[in-house]
Motif scaffolding. Structure first.
Motif, PDB file in Angstrom:
ATOM      1  N   ARG A   1       0.817  -1.206   0.000  1.00 34.50           N
ATOM      2  CA  ARG A   1       0.000   0.000   0.000  1.00 34.50           C
ATOM      3  C   ARG A   1       0.857   1.265   0.000  1.00 34.50           C
ATOM      4  O   ARG A   1       0.436   2.305  -0.516  1.00 34.50           O
ATOM      5  CB  ARG A   1      -0.927  -0.021   1.219  1.00 34.50           C
ATOM      6  CG  ARG A   1      -2.025   1.031   1.202  1.00 34.50           C
ATOM      7  CD  ARG A   1      -2.784   1.045   2.512  1.00 34.50           C
ATOM      8  NE  ARG A   1      -3.208  -0.294   2.911  1.00 34.50           N
ATOM      9  CZ  ARG A   1      -3.610  -0.588   4.136  1.00 34.50           C
ATOM     10  NH1 ARG A   1      -3.623   0.325   5.087  1.00 34.50           N
ATOM     11  NH2 ARG A   1      -3.994  -1.825   4.437  1.00 34.50           N
ATOM     12  N   THR A   2       2.039   1.178   0.607  1.00 31.83           N
ATOM     13  CA  THR A   2       2.912   2.353   0.695  1.00 31.83           C
ATOM     14  C   THR A   2       3.963   2.387  -0.404  1.00 31.83           C
ATOM     15  O   THR A   2       4.929   3.147  -0.323  1.00 31.83           O
ATOM     16  CB  THR A   2       3.594   2.396   2.073  1.00 31.83           C
ATOM     17  OG1 THR A   2       4.239   1.147   2.330  1.00 31.83           O
ATOM     18  CG2 THR A   2       2.581   2.667   3.168  1.00 31.83           C
ATOM     19  N   GLY A   3       3.808   1.525  -1.399  1.00 29.31           N
ATOM     20  CA  GLY A   3       4.672   1.613  -2.559  1.00 29.31           C
ATOM     21  C   GLY A   3       5.911   0.755  -2.544  1.00 29.31           C
ATOM     22  O   GLY A   3       6.817   0.943  -3.364  1.00 29.31           O
ATOM     23  N   TYR A   4       5.979  -0.215  -1.635  1.00 32.48           N
ATOM     24  CA  TYR A   4       7.133  -1.109  -1.588  1.00 32.48           C
ATOM     25  C   TYR A   4       6.706  -2.512  -2.013  1.00 32.48           C
ATOM     26  O   TYR A   4       5.569  -2.933  -1.764  1.00 32.48           O
ATOM     27  CB  TYR A   4       7.721  -1.151  -0.170  1.00 32.48           C
ATOM     28  CG  TYR A   4       8.394   0.134   0.229  1.00 32.48           C
ATOM     29  CD1 TYR A   4       9.729   0.369  -0.077  1.00 32.48           C
ATOM     30  CD2 TYR A   4       7.682   1.131   0.898  1.00 32.48           C
ATOM     31  CE1 TYR A   4      10.350   1.556   0.282  1.00 32.48           C
ATOM     32  CE2 TYR A   4       8.297   2.329   1.261  1.00 32.48           C
ATOM     33  CZ  TYR A   4       9.620   2.536   0.949  1.00 32.48           C
ATOM     34  OH  TYR A   4      10.226   3.714   1.293  1.00 32.48           O
ATOM     35  N   PRO A   5       7.618  -3.253  -2.634  1.00 32.48           N
ATOM     36  CA  PRO A   5       7.235  -4.590  -3.114  1.00 32.48           C
ATOM     37  C   PRO A   5       6.990  -5.581  -1.994  1.00 32.48           C
ATOM     38  O   PRO A   5       6.227  -6.536  -2.148  1.00 32.48           O
ATOM     39  CB  PRO A   5       8.436  -5.014  -3.970  1.00 32.48           C
ATOM     40  CG  PRO A   5       9.589  -4.240  -3.427  1.00 32.48           C
ATOM     41  CD  PRO A   5       9.013  -2.910  -2.995  1.00 32.48           C
ATOM     42  N   GLY A   6       7.641  -5.355  -0.840  1.00 34.14           N
ATOM     43  CA  GLY A   6       7.525  -6.353   0.218  1.00 34.14           C
ATOM     44  C   GLY A   6       8.093  -7.681  -0.242  1.00 34.14           C
ATOM     45  O   GLY A   6       8.777  -7.765  -1.258  1.00 34.14           O
ATOM     46  N   GLY A   7       7.817  -8.709   0.494  1.00 35.07           N
ATOM     47  CA  GLY A   7       8.331 -10.019   0.110  1.00 35.07           C
ATOM     48  C   GLY A   7       8.471 -10.915   1.313  1.00 35.07           C
ATOM     49  O   GLY A   7       7.575 -10.990   2.164  1.00 35.07           O
ATOM     50  N   ALA A   8       9.613 -11.565   1.414  1.00 37.35           N
ATOM     51  CA  ALA A   8       9.840 -12.505   2.505  1.00 37.35           C
ATOM     52  C   ALA A   8       9.922 -11.772   3.833  1.00 37.35           C
ATOM     53  O   ALA A   8      10.267 -10.587   3.902  1.00 37.35           O
ATOM     54  CB  ALA A   8      11.122 -13.289   2.248  1.00 37.35           C
ATOM     55  N   GLY A   9       9.597 -12.489   4.893  1.00 38.78           N
ATOM     56  CA  GLY A   9       9.638 -11.874   6.216  1.00 38.78           C
ATOM     57  C   GLY A   9       9.687 -12.897   7.320  1.00 38.78           C
ATOM     58  O   GLY A   9       9.602 -14.115   7.082  1.00 38.78           O
ATOM     59  N   ALA A  10       9.822 -12.411   8.550  1.00 35.87           N
ATOM     60  CA  ALA A  10       9.919 -13.285   9.712  1.00 35.87           C
ATOM     61  C   ALA A  10       9.299 -12.585  10.905  1.00 35.87           C
ATOM     62  O   ALA A  10       9.392 -11.355  11.041  1.00 35.87           O
ATOM     63  CB  ALA A  10      11.373 -13.631   9.998  1.00 35.87           C
ATOM     64  N   CYS A  11       8.666 -13.368  11.771  1.00 33.12           N
ATOM     65  CA  CYS A  11       8.079 -12.839  13.001  1.00 33.12           C
ATOM     66  C   CYS A  11       8.213 -13.900  14.085  1.00 33.12           C
ATOM     67  O   CYS A  11       7.885 -15.074  13.851  1.00 33.12           O
ATOM     68  CB  CYS A  11       6.613 -12.479  12.789  1.00 33.12           C
ATOM     69  SG  CYS A  11       5.805 -11.780  14.249  1.00 33.12           S
ATOM     70  N   VAL A  12       8.696 -13.491  15.259  1.00 31.92           N
ATOM     71  CA  VAL A  12       8.879 -14.455  16.343  1.00 31.92           C
ATOM     72  C   VAL A  12       8.488 -13.811  17.661  1.00 31.92           C
ATOM     73  O   VAL A  12       8.721 -12.618  17.890  1.00 31.92           O
ATOM     74  CB  VAL A  12      10.348 -14.954  16.412  1.00 31.92           C
ATOM     75  CG1 VAL A  12      11.319 -13.807  16.596  1.00 31.92           C
ATOM     76  CG2 VAL A  12      10.522 -16.010  17.492  1.00 31.92           C
ATOM     77  N   CYS A  13       7.854 -14.605  18.511  1.00 35.45           N
ATOM     78  CA  CYS A  13       7.454 -14.160  19.842  1.00 35.45           C
ATOM     79  C   CYS A  13       8.081 -15.086  20.874  1.00 35.45           C
ATOM     80  O   CYS A  13       7.920 -16.313  20.797  1.00 35.45           O
ATOM     81  CB  CYS A  13       5.935 -14.169  19.978  1.00 35.45           C
ATOM     82  SG  CYS A  13       5.339 -13.698  21.621  1.00 35.45           S
ATOM     83  N   LEU A  14       8.811 -14.509  21.831  1.00 33.80           N
ATOM     84  CA  LEU A  14       9.480 -15.277  22.878  1.00 33.80           C
ATOM     85  C   LEU A  14       8.929 -14.914  24.252  1.00 33.80           C
ATOM     86  O   LEU A  14       8.499 -13.780  24.479  1.00 33.80           O
ATOM     87  CB  LEU A  14      10.988 -14.995  22.889  1.00 33.80           C
ATOM     88  CG  LEU A  14      11.823 -15.275  21.650  1.00 33.80           C
ATOM     89  CD1 LEU A  14      13.282 -14.900  21.916  1.00 33.80           C
ATOM     90  CD2 LEU A  14      11.716 -16.731  21.247  1.00 33.80           C
ATOM     91  N   ASP A  15       8.979 -15.881  25.147  1.00 32.51           N
ATOM     92  CA  ASP A  15       8.791 -15.609  26.570  1.00 32.51           C
ATOM     93  C   ASP A  15      10.179 -15.308  27.116  1.00 32.51           C
ATOM     94  O   ASP A  15      11.025 -16.205  27.219  1.00 32.51           O
ATOM     95  CB  ASP A  15       8.176 -16.826  27.263  1.00 32.51           C
ATOM     96  CG  ASP A  15       7.879 -16.578  28.742  1.00 32.51           C
ATOM     97  OD1 ASP A  15       8.552 -15.717  29.352  1.00 32.51           O
ATOM     98  OD2 ASP A  15       6.999 -17.259  29.297  1.00 32.51           O
ATOM     99  N   CYS A  16      10.429 -14.030  27.468  1.00 33.15           N
ATOM    100  CA  CYS A  16      11.791 -13.652  27.843  1.00 33.15           C
ATOM    101  C   CYS A  16      12.188 -14.181  29.215  1.00 33.15           C
ATOM    102  O   CYS A  16      13.360 -14.124  29.590  1.00 33.15           O
ATOM    103  CB  CYS A  16      11.970 -12.138  27.791  1.00 33.15           C
ATOM    104  SG  CYS A  16      10.836 -11.208  28.824  1.00 33.15           S
ATOM    105  N   THR A  17      11.238 -14.738  29.974  1.00 33.77           N
ATOM    106  CA  THR A  17      11.566 -15.255  31.301  1.00 33.77           C
ATOM    107  C   THR A  17      12.088 -16.692  31.284  1.00 33.77           C
ATOM    108  O   THR A  17      12.612 -17.179  32.283  1.00 33.77           O
ATOM    109  CB  THR A  17      10.332 -15.203  32.224  1.00 33.77           C
ATOM    110  OG1 THR A  17       9.340 -16.123  31.742  1.00 33.77           O
ATOM    111  CG2 THR A  17       9.744 -13.809  32.264  1.00 33.77           C
ATOM    112  N   ASN A  18      11.944 -17.383  30.141  1.00 30.78           N
ATOM    113  CA  ASN A  18      12.409 -18.774  30.090  1.00 30.78           C
ATOM    114  C   ASN A  18      12.850 -19.242  28.701  1.00 30.78           C
ATOM    115  O   ASN A  18      13.306 -20.363  28.549  1.00 30.78           O
ATOM    116  CB  ASN A  18      11.328 -19.729  30.622  1.00 30.78           C
ATOM    117  CG  ASN A  18      10.010 -19.595  29.872  1.00 30.78           C
ATOM    118  OD1 ASN A  18       9.963 -19.109  28.737  1.00 30.78           O
ATOM    119  ND2 ASN A  18       8.923 -20.012  30.514  1.00 30.78           N
TER     120      ASN A  18
END
Length: 681
Positions: A315-332
């Motif tokens: 929508r903002t004019g960039y092709p985008g493409g591959a990506g990554a997303c990760v969620c961690l529990d920082c206490t363990n």
């Protein structure tokens, strides 16, 4: 027993023949001879001396004794075989007539932390046949017609010995029940054809967590060869041709838990090795079910967040493409969600994958969806590294919490000819570390990098601090193909660019200013940066990220094993509290003070958040967007990191994914529309 009886009969016949011959010879030896001149009337021999008759008589006795000894030995051996060793020979005969083949075992299921099945097993009907069916072309052709398969394909499957010569060879899998019913109703038309009940992998959530769970496939020749070198490892599984094994992700990493114990089936064979009957069987034992640290709800949010980021980029004019997303529990170190884009469908590997689909999955044009970019993707860190640069400046005294830089947009600290732009070309004005983190002011960190290069000591303190937080080494996450990343220094540059001139290979001040803002030759993985921010949230304590939660007991009641969290490292600083305070404050103010538009997305969350955006540059490509945050700010529990390749500014394209995951965790979705235009770096 039949063979022994034949031997006995043959021995008796031979004995009778020899005795008859001896009696015949006896009739032509003795005290009488025939008068060949005067008729046939016998006449007396002359005496008992050394005559021809006496010699024949002696030889006869000697021959009789020899024959008797031979037959005594034969009788003794026959008696031994029949009476003493009969059990032994019975066993040998039985062994020659039977073979033991193995039957596949169901793999263990893969569950999320709450017991929800991400990878399950489903019943499957297969058509099997022994290899001698290939000699019956009429039945083979009839079977091919019923299955709707080419004749040659069915024939090849029957002749394929990868499952073992005496094992039933798989002709077709996942056969329709109507087809199976027809074969069973007309079984007289399909001699040597069998129906086998098996299990196949099933994916109730489709492609969800595909990069975490991985996929399975037939054991490769390389894997079979590799296990020969590991025979000394008594705990390892011994594979056979045709076994289904894990090839990626958790399926591969925890193969020893998921792989069951094969069953055994005894079959009778004829002299040509063809199976003639089936005997006893030992049932297969299924593999162990395992629970992952993944939460299906958070996993879905990670994958949905990446899609939202991709849409914003376009929508903002960039092709985008591959990506990554990760969620961690920082206490363990628990990995609560891990998404990589593009994704793939692990079900295409069930029953064997076609060469066309395999080529498509490994094609650069398709984005290589089999790559888990969270653990294997290596990128410039961009401005997300500035908190670590701040620690380095304060630790080694080259840029303290009180130091200031005047950002005018164009930085000339190394001379006009080596000038560099700050991302905000109009300049930020006077900034220090805390507000430099908040505003992501490049001039502050250019000065920091320059000061390290010209310092009297600890000239590579910046790199040392990066390594102290775990960059440049694997995190130890329990998934295959993890990237190492790179922390460049003078030694690395000298070795890496060995074809350059000595002057070009020399480490310079420009190199140091580049890595201070996360550009140049530095490389990180998303899991490394997420773990580093988890360590910042925990005031210097980093836990090893992991996806295994527990192993379910065989009876399904409780867990037989539960993973114990492990500390990866602890960062100790000279002035721990004050340095941490500067960085925490900078990250918190970045969310709520750097951009009013950005702050609005986080104000409706029930907790306070701290975080950092980052925007990386790569020659010939569009901007790479980062966003990393942890929450709650005052008592951290969760860290979420997102990277989108060629998606634009991190505060625009990657922030929405992070906000979407936090919204899923706290049941508070973002009510604002993502309109773009925020150029936070």
């Amino acid at each position: 027993m039949d063979a022994q009886l034949i031997v006995i009969i043959a021995g008796v016949i031979l004995l009778v023949a020899i005795i008859g011959s001896l009696l015949f010879l006896k009739g032509y030896s003795g005290k009488f001879t025939f008068d060949t001149q005067n008729g046939t009337r016998p006449r007396a021999s002359e005496g008992e001396g050394s005559t021809q008759g006496v010699k024949s008589n002696g030889r006869f006795k000697l021959l009789t004794a020899g024959v008797g000894a031979v037959f005594a030995a034969i009788i003794a051996k026959l008696w031994s075989m029949q009476m003493v060793s009969s059990d032994h020979y019975d066993a040998l005969a039985e062994k020659n007539q039977t073979r033991t083949v193995t039957t596949p075992a169901p793999r263990g299921r893969i569950l999320d932390r709450n017991g929800v099945a991400i990878v399950d097993n489903r019943p499957s009907l297969a058509i099997t046949a022994y290899r001698d069916l290939a000699d019956d072309p009429v039945t083979v052709r009839h079977l091919a017609n019923v299955l709707g398969m080419p004749y040659m394909a069915v024939l090849r499957n029957i002749q394929n010995n990868t499952e073992g010569p005496q094992s039933p060879h798989t002709v077709a899998t996942d056969v329709r029940r109507s087809t199976v019913a027809y074969i069973q109703e007309h079984i007289d038309l399909f001699p040597g054809v069998y129906i086998a009940e098996r299990t196949e992998r099933a994916y109730p959530y489709g492609t969800l967590a595909c990069h975490v769970v991985g996929y399975t496939g037939t054991v490769t020749q390389e894997q079979l060869d590799a296990q020969k070198d590991e025979k000394a490892n008594s705990g390892s599984i011994v594979y056979q041709h045709g076994d289904i094994v894990g090839q990626a992700g958790v399926e591969y990493y925890y193969e020893n838990l998921l792989q069951g114990i094969r069953g055994e089936q005894t079959v009778k064979v004829d002299a040509n090795g063809n199976v003639t009957a089936q005997a006893g069987a030992v049932p297969a034992e299924p593999g162990s079910d395992i629970k992952l640290t993944i939460d299906v709800k958070i996993q879905q949010a990670c994958e949905e967040g990446l899609k939202i980021s991709q849409e914003i980029a376009e929508r903002t004019g960039y092709p985008g493409g591959a990506g990554a997303c990760v969620c961690l529990d920082c206490t363990n170190g628990d990995v609560l969600g891990m998404a990589s884009f593009p994704s793939f469908d692990p079900s295409v590997f069930v029953g064997g994958i076609s060469s066309d689909i395999w080529s498509e999955l490994n094609d650069d044009k398709g984005g290589r969806p089999l790559v888990n970019r969270v653990v294997g993707g290596q990128y410039m860190s961009a401005s997300t590294i500035k908190p670590l640069s701040s620690f380095a400046g304060m630790e080694y005294g080259v840029y303290t919490a009180e130091t200031r830089s005047d950002c005018r947009g164009w930085w000339t600290g190394l001379g006009e000819g080596s000038g560099k732009w700050c991302w905000l070309h109009k300049g930020h004005g006077v900034r220090g570390l805390q507000d430099g983190i908040r505003d992501s002011c490049d001039a502050v960190f250019y000065d920091l990098g320059k000061n390290f290069f010209y310092a009297d000591h600890d000239t590579e303190g910046l790199q040392e601090m990066f390594r102290r937080w775990g960059l440049g080494s694997k995190t130890g996450v329990d998934l295959p193909a993890e990237g190492v990343g790179r922390v460049p220094d003078a030694e690395w540059k000298e070795s890496y660019f060995k074809d350059w001139s000595a002057e070009e290979r020399a480490w310079n001040a420009g190199d140091m200013t580049n890595i201070a803002i996360g550009q140049g030759d530095i490389l990180v993985t998303p899991i490394q940066m997420a773990t580093a921010y988890a360590g910042i949230a925990m005031n210097g304590v980093e836990y090893t990220p992991h996806v295994l939660h527990s192993v379910v007991a065989r009876d399904g009641q409780g867990d037989a094993y539960t993973f114990e969290p492990k500390k990866r490292l602890t960062v100790e600083l000279k002035n721990q509290d004050s340095q941490m305070g500067v960085v925490h404050a900078g990250l918190h103010s970045m969310i709520y003070e750097e951009s009013p538009a950005l702050a609005e997305h986080f104000k409706n969350l029930p907790v306070q958040v701290a975080g950092k955006s980052g925007t990386g540059e790569k020659v010939g490509e569009e901007l790479y967007g980062w966003f990393i945050a942890y929450a709650p700010y005052d008592d951290p529990k969760y860290v979420v990191a997102t990277l989108l390749e060629q998606g634009g500014f991190g505060g625009t394209c990657s922030m929405p994914a992070v906000r979407h995951v936090l919204g899923a965790i706290y049941d508070c979705p973002d009510s604002l529309e993502y309109v773009g235009g925020d150029t936070s770096r």
